[in-house]
Design a protein around this motif. Structure first.
Motif, short mmCIF file in Angstrom:
data_model
loop_
_atom_site.label_atom_id
_atom_site.label_comp_id
_atom_site.label_asym_id
_atom_site.label_seq_id
_atom_site.Cartn_x
_atom_site.Cartn_y
_atom_site.Cartn_z
N ASP A 112 40.38 21.52 40.95
CA ASP A 112 39.63 20.89 42.04
C ASP A 112 39.09 21.93 43.02
N VAL A 113 39.27 23.20 42.68
CA VAL A 113 38.81 24.30 43.54
C VAL A 113 37.83 25.16 42.74
N SER A 114 36.74 25.58 43.33
CA SER A 114 35.74 26.36 42.57
C SER A 114 35.96 27.86 42.67
N GLU A 115 36.65 28.29 43.70
CA GLU A 115 36.87 29.72 43.86
C GLU A 115 38.12 29.97 44.68
N LYS A 116 38.83 31.04 44.29
CA LYS A 116 40.01 31.45 45.05
C LYS A 116 40.04 32.96 45.09
N LYS A 117 40.27 33.49 46.29
CA LYS A 117 40.27 34.93 46.45
C LYS A 117 41.59 35.38 47.04
N GLU A 118 42.16 36.42 46.46
CA GLU A 118 43.36 37.05 47.00
C GLU A 118 43.18 38.55 46.91
N GLY A 119 42.90 39.14 48.06
CA GLY A 119 42.67 40.57 48.09
C GLY A 119 41.45 40.94 47.27
N ARG A 120 41.63 41.84 46.31
CA ARG A 120 40.52 42.28 45.47
C ARG A 120 40.29 41.37 44.26
N PHE A 121 41.11 40.36 44.10
CA PHE A 121 41.05 39.49 42.93
C PHE A 121 40.48 38.13 43.30
N THR A 122 39.51 37.70 42.50
CA THR A 122 38.85 36.40 42.73
C THR A 122 38.78 35.63 41.43
N ILE A 123 39.15 34.36 41.49
CA ILE A 123 38.93 33.46 40.35
C ILE A 123 37.74 32.57 40.69
N SER A 124 36.81 32.47 39.73
CA SER A 124 35.74 31.49 39.82
C SER A 124 35.98 30.43 38.77
N PHE A 125 35.84 29.17 39.14
CA PHE A 125 36.17 28.08 38.22
C PHE A 125 35.01 27.12 38.13
N ASN A 126 34.57 26.83 36.90
CA ASN A 126 33.49 25.89 36.66
C ASN A 126 34.03 24.75 35.80
N LYS A 127 34.38 23.67 36.47
CA LYS A 127 35.03 22.56 35.78
C LYS A 127 34.12 21.91 34.75
N SER A 128 32.85 21.73 35.09
CA SER A 128 31.93 21.05 34.17
C SER A 128 31.71 21.86 32.90
N ALA A 129 31.68 23.18 33.04
CA ALA A 129 31.50 24.05 31.88
C ALA A 129 32.82 24.39 31.20
N LYS A 130 33.92 24.03 31.82
CA LYS A 130 35.25 24.36 31.31
C LYS A 130 35.40 25.86 31.11
N GLN A 131 35.03 26.57 32.15
CA GLN A 131 35.12 28.03 32.12
C GLN A 131 35.69 28.53 33.43
N PHE A 132 36.37 29.66 33.36
CA PHE A 132 36.85 30.32 34.57
C PHE A 132 36.88 31.81 34.32
N SER A 133 36.80 32.55 35.40
CA SER A 133 36.71 34.00 35.26
C SER A 133 37.50 34.69 36.37
N LEU A 134 37.87 35.91 36.06
CA LEU A 134 38.57 36.79 37.01
C LEU A 134 37.65 37.95 37.35
N HIS A 135 37.48 38.17 38.64
CA HIS A 135 36.73 39.32 39.12
C HIS A 135 37.70 40.26 39.84
N ILE A 136 37.70 41.51 39.44
CA ILE A 136 38.49 42.52 40.12
C ILE A 136 37.51 43.43 40.84
N MET A 137 37.51 43.33 42.15
CA MET A 137 36.59 44.13 42.96
C MET A 137 37.21 45.50 43.23
N ASP A 138 36.32 46.49 43.45
CA ASP A 138 36.79 47.83 43.80
C ASP A 138 37.92 48.27 42.86
N SER A 139 37.69 48.20 41.57
CA SER A 139 38.72 48.50 40.57
C SER A 139 39.32 49.88 40.79
N GLN A 140 40.63 49.96 40.63
CA GLN A 140 41.38 51.20 40.82
C GLN A 140 42.09 51.59 39.52
N PRO A 141 42.38 52.87 39.33
CA PRO A 141 43.09 53.27 38.12
C PRO A 141 44.40 52.51 37.92
#
Lengths: 110, 114
Positions: free
Chosen positions: A53-82
């Motif tokens: 029921d949520v389209s996006e959630k962000k915690e620090g450098r990590f973000t989940i995007s959720f598309n319920k109609s497409a049944k897809q979700f993704s993880l974005h890692i910003m400012d990636s570190q070693p």
């Protein structure tokens, strides 16, 4: 039959770049979508999670995007570190039982 | 999050033998699960360990091969019986919190069958 499909299998990103991992599911009964990070020789560690029921959630450098109609979700890692170099698993939960994606090995180059 | 301890952390076993893996949690938890992670692969749910009743197994896993006990709300065991090299995997205990959907994992038991 794999109920959660994850891509890419691996990716290499430069330090400071953005890592994007995608997952897709079929069963609309899934009610919880976590991401896990796993280092070699360790158990998976819960990174971030979202409900449908949520389209996006962000915690620090990590973000989940959720598309319920497409049944897809993704993880974005910003400012990636070693230190983010690890294997990432998406999962989908039904009655607290987890179905995992195949995993994505992320390598962050200095 | 719960602290989950698994024993042993790793073992090398002869084919045909059995190994019992222990999972201890530092707090009472509603649900405990056992997963298998074959080399270089993802995680697959073996069974749900039910307190006071028989475990619930997923398709492809049977009680004779993977007997499970759960005598109380903080402890469970998984036995891998009559092992073959194909059983070489990481076996992971997982617990779900009482109120939310979060699931946490132990460090795993790395099993090699020779």
């Amino acid at each position: 039959q794999q109920q959660v499909k994850q891509s890419p299998q691996s990716l290499i990103v430069q330090k400071g770049g953005i890592s994007i991992i995608n997952c897709a599911y079929e069963n609309t009964a899934f009610d919880y979508f976590p991401w896990y990070q796993q280092f070699p020789g360790k158990g998976p560690a819960l990174l971030i999670a979202i409900r449908p029921d949520v389209s996006e959630k962000k915690e620090g450098r990590f973000t989940i995007s959720f598309n319920k109609s497409a049944k897809q979700f993704s993880l974005h890692i910003m400012d990636s570190q070693p230190g983010d170099s690890a294997t990432y698993f998406c999962a989908a939960s039904m009655m607290r039982k987890l179905q995992f994606g195949a995993g994505t090995q992320v390598v962050v180059t200095p | 999050s719960a602290v989950i301890s698994q024993k042993p952390s790793r073992d090398i076993c002869q084919r045909g033998t059995s190994l019992t893996i222990q999972c201890q949690v530092d707090s009472q938890v509603t649900m405990m699960f056992w997963y298998r992670q074959q080399p270089g692969q993802s995680l697959t749910l073996i069974a749900t360990a039910n307190q006071g009743s028989e475990a619930t197994y997923e398709s492809g896993f049977v009680i004779d091969k993977f007997p499970i006990s759960r005598p109380n709300l903080t402890f469970s065991t998984l036995t891998v019986s009559n092992m073959s090299p194909e059983d070489s995997s990481i076996y992971l205990c997982s617990v779900a919190s009482g109120t939310g959907s979060e699931a946490f994992f132990g460090q795993g038991t790395r099993l090699t069958v020779v």
